[in-house]
Enzyme design. Sequence first.
Site, mmCIF file in Angstrom:
data_model
loop_
_atom_site.group_PDB
_atom_site.id
_atom_site.type_symbol
_atom_site.label_atom_id
_atom_site.label_comp_id
_atom_site.label_asym_id
_atom_site.label_seq_id
_atom_site.Cartn_x
_atom_site.Cartn_y
_atom_site.Cartn_z
ATOM 1 N N SER A 32 -24.441 20.238 -29.482
ATOM 2 C CA SER A 32 -23.538 21.274 -30.001
ATOM 3 C C SER A 32 -22.344 21.422 -29.068
ATOM 4 O O SER A 32 -21.587 22.386 -29.160
ATOM 5 C CB SER A 32 -24.277 22.609 -30.122
ATOM 6 O OG SER A 32 -24.756 23.035 -28.852
ATOM 7 N N ASN A 115 -32.395 29.622 -24.219
ATOM 8 C CA ASN A 115 -32.588 30.459 -25.410
ATOM 9 C C ASN A 115 -31.994 31.861 -25.248
ATOM 10 O O ASN A 115 -31.278 32.341 -26.125
ATOM 11 C CB ASN A 115 -34.076 30.559 -25.754
ATOM 12 C CG ASN A 115 -34.664 29.196 -26.111
ATOM 13 O OD1 ASN A 115 -33.921 28.232 -26.273
ATOM 14 N ND2 ASN A 115 -35.974 29.127 -26.232
ATOM 15 N N THR A 160 -7.936 49.962 -66.556
ATOM 16 C CA THR A 160 -9.349 49.569 -66.585
ATOM 17 C C THR A 160 -9.420 48.396 -67.560
ATOM 18 O O THR A 160 -8.632 48.348 -68.513
ATOM 19 C CB THR A 160 -10.291 50.704 -67.050
ATOM 20 O OG1 THR A 160 -9.959 51.048 -68.398
ATOM 21 C CG2 THR A 160 -10.195 51.944 -66.161
ATOM 22 N N HIS A 161 -10.283 47.487 -67.314
ATOM 23 C CA HIS A 161 -10.398 46.265 -68.151
ATOM 24 C C HIS A 161 -9.056 45.561 -68.288
ATOM 25 O O HIS A 161 -8.768 44.969 -69.342
ATOM 26 C CB HIS A 161 -10.959 46.595 -69.537
ATOM 27 C CG HIS A 161 -12.198 47.428 -69.493
ATOM 28 N ND1 HIS A 161 -13.441 46.895 -69.295
ATOM 29 C CD2 HIS A 161 -12.373 48.773 -69.585
ATOM 30 C CE1 HIS A 161 -14.347 47.866 -69.288
ATOM 31 N NE2 HIS A 161 -13.715 49.019 -69.449
ATOM 32 N N SER A 280 7.738 26.442 -56.078
ATOM 33 C CA SER A 280 7.139 25.214 -56.591
ATOM 34 C C SER A 280 7.951 24.019 -56.121
ATOM 35 O O SER A 280 9.157 24.114 -55.931
ATOM 36 C CB SER A 280 7.125 25.295 -58.119
ATOM 37 O OG SER A 280 7.046 24.008 -58.672
ATOM 38 N N LYS A 286 10.455 29.229 -59.489
ATOM 39 C CA LYS A 286 9.166 29.881 -59.238
ATOM 40 C C LYS A 286 9.082 30.582 -57.885
ATOM 41 O O LYS A 286 9.558 30.079 -56.867
ATOM 42 C CB LYS A 286 8.044 28.834 -59.287
ATOM 43 C CG LYS A 286 7.902 28.157 -60.631
ATOM 44 C CD LYS A 286 7.071 28.973 -61.589
ATOM 45 C CE LYS A 286 5.595 28.799 -61.293
ATOM 46 N NZ LYS A 286 4.805 29.777 -62.039
ATOM 47 N N ASN A 288 5.810 32.156 -56.184
ATOM 48 C CA ASN A 288 4.369 32.318 -56.405
ATOM 49 C C ASN A 288 3.714 33.121 -55.277
ATOM 50 O O ASN A 288 4.055 32.939 -54.113
ATOM 51 C CB ASN A 288 3.709 30.935 -56.478
ATOM 52 C CG ASN A 288 4.301 30.071 -57.590
ATOM 53 O OD1 ASN A 288 4.643 30.576 -58.664
ATOM 54 N ND2 ASN A 288 4.449 28.794 -57.317
ATOM 55 N N GLU A 293 -3.293 34.504 -53.186
ATOM 56 C CA GLU A 293 -4.288 33.653 -53.856
ATOM 57 C C GLU A 293 -5.228 33.045 -52.810
ATOM 58 O O GLU A 293 -6.441 32.926 -53.031
ATOM 59 C CB GLU A 293 -3.578 32.573 -54.673
ATOM 60 C CG GLU A 293 -2.809 33.171 -55.857
ATOM 61 C CD GLU A 293 -1.876 32.195 -56.558
ATOM 62 O OE1 GLU A 293 -1.780 31.032 -56.122
ATOM 63 O OE2 GLU A 293 -1.237 32.621 -57.540
ATOM 64 N N TYR A 320 -37.936 30.495 -30.577
ATOM 65 C CA TYR A 320 -36.727 29.700 -30.759
ATOM 66 C C TYR A 320 -36.996 28.442 -31.564
ATOM 67 O O TYR A 320 -38.003 27.756 -31.368
ATOM 68 C CB TYR A 320 -36.123 29.308 -29.395
ATOM 69 C CG TYR A 320 -34.839 28.510 -29.555
ATOM 70 C CD1 TYR A 320 -33.624 29.149 -29.702
ATOM 71 C CD2 TYR A 320 -34.870 27.118 -29.625
ATOM 72 C CE1 TYR A 320 -32.452 28.422 -29.892
ATOM 73 C CE2 TYR A 320 -33.703 26.380 -29.811
ATOM 74 C CZ TYR A 320 -32.498 27.032 -29.939
ATOM 75 O OH TYR A 320 -31.348 26.330 -30.139
ATOM 76 N N GLN A 325 -29.074 26.641 -33.782
ATOM 77 C CA GLN A 325 -27.816 26.040 -33.336
ATOM 78 C C GLN A 325 -26.842 25.878 -34.498
ATOM 79 O O GLN A 325 -25.637 25.967 -34.326
ATOM 80 C CB GLN A 325 -28.109 24.674 -32.685
ATOM 81 C CG GLN A 325 -26.897 23.925 -32.201
ATOM 82 C CD GLN A 325 -27.296 22.735 -31.334
ATOM 83 O OE1 GLN A 325 -27.841 22.894 -30.242
ATOM 84 N NE2 GLN A 325 -27.060 21.540 -31.829
HETATM 85 N N1 ARG Z 1 -27.411 24.696 -28.162
HETATM 86 C C1 ARG Z 1 -28.549 25.510 -28.405
HETATM 87 C C2 ARG Z 1 -28.242 26.554 -29.496
HETATM 88 O O1 ARG Z 1 -27.142 26.687 -29.864
HETATM 89 C C3 ARG Z 1 -28.910 26.205 -27.128
HETATM 90 C C4 ARG Z 1 -30.354 26.510 -26.960
HETATM 91 C C5 ARG Z 1 -31.178 25.258 -26.813
HETATM 92 N N2 ARG Z 1 -32.552 25.618 -26.582
HETATM 93 C C6 ARG Z 1 -33.554 24.767 -26.768
HETATM 94 N N3 ARG Z 1 -34.731 25.204 -26.571
HETATM 95 N N4 ARG Z 1 -33.356 23.559 -27.193
HETATM 96 O O2 ARG Z 1 -29.135 27.196 -30.007
#
Ligand code: ARG
Length: 493
Positions: A32, A115, A160-161, A280, A286, A288, A293, A320, A325
């Site tokens: 991550s 964690n 309304t409507h 446009s 135009k 817009n 939107e 956990y 993640q």
């Molecule tokens: N990158 C992990 C997350 O976003 C961090 C925690 C990882 N913990 C583990 N036990 N693998 O949750």
Amino acid sequence: MTGEDDPSREGDSGVVRRDRFSGGPARGFMSSLAADERIFAADLAVDRAHVVMLAEQGIVADGVAGEILAALADVKSAGHGALPEGEDVHEAIETGVVDRVGPDGGKMHTARSRNDEVATCIRYRLREDLLNSIGATLALREALTEAAAEHVDTVMPGYTHLQPAQPTTVAHFLLSYESAFARDTARLVDAYDRVNRSPLGGAAFAGTPFDIDRERTADLLGFDGVVSNSTDASAGRDFLAESTAALATHATTLSGLAEDLVIFANKGFVDLADEYSSTSSIMPQKVNPDTLELVRAVAGDAIGGLTGLLTTLKGLPRAYNRDLQRATPHAWETVDAVSEATAVVAGAVASAEWPEETLEAAAGDGFSTATGVADALAMAGVPFRTAHEVLAAAAERADGETPDLATLDEVAANVLGDSLFAYVSRERVEAALDPVESVASRDSLGGPAPAAVATQLDDAEASLAADRAAYDDRTNALDDAAETLRTEVEGYV
Ligand code: ARG
């Protein structure tokens, strides 16, 4: 504890050992690190507070704490892009520290787990994002309130409507949204206050034998206390669901306002500033309402974000699981999209013009004053259902137009067996048919009459001021905590 039993004695083997597990073909899939850029600064703050606390508790020597804190400063100035490879930002920063300090750098991870660390980082960063979204709702409410104050007497058609229903005012229309956005602010502040609790020290889920001070790290990081149960602290993500739900609710109301403005712009009832419109590429005439939107579409993103998040969280067992993640980015994407949309609508409202003559001329369209005439008859003692029948017959006769007095009287006689004017004076009927007088007559609590709207405006301004103060309190508390942490860290390096 010393020797082999000392969990803080990772040495350089901690990093090597992890490589054995995360070096395979799924390495990129598991990482991550890129997405964690969002919590890079948060992780550094969490690390600093944790190390200060470990030193204060005598778990790590002051000298080692100083070396780790100096290394963290170095990692910070090098930036997220310079981090060594790692499964996530927590591991990469730790590796960066060990690279600089040597094996003692591994003491940073004493008495915690990734964690509780990641849960703390998410809450730390989300606070900032929620404050930003709260600030955006405040700016939007200010724009609505200011425009409303200018248009207390500007009569317009109410629908309304999608059909003309009863005359109202621009102020009353705008304040209807202001009221809803005030509740959105309240929901976001409420979510913020539950986010603002520290999970740090929960460790993997089952606490730690070290004599840590969880209240201290909470304080150093500006949290309002701890998430007590260590499993709840490390595994709970309902704070993400609550925050994202508050944003999705806000985005849904925002999309309604955007849609109203698109429709009104189409009818010439509101003039949007050029910066909020586009033209446009082929049709030169135009103009817009593209920004609005896009705002409408952001509600889709937010609902998608909430759905993705809840679907990821649903059925996850304690404690956990790595699914978590992939839960977090749903919240980031939602808060970014919604805060931006809120700011755009605030700008569009602040710069919009409401053409008074056009609005007033259209206010009585579609015999929208019919209810007022029925009300006048009912006030004279005719049962409302009978009065409704009179006006329904008149509306049918007039075929979408406002009937003249003679037609009204003729139809009334058919239903009532007596002249309309035996019940209400001509002047009274004429007043009921006039959009301005129609609005002024509806002065019940919360109604559109200028007198009733004046109270609503006062209430809106008062609640905006109170919410601004709540926002400032929370912002200042975070600034103060950051300052305290900086000073504490300076004591070691
Ligand atoms: N990158 C992990 C997350 O976003 C961090 C925690 C990882 N913990 C583990 N036990 N693998 O949750």
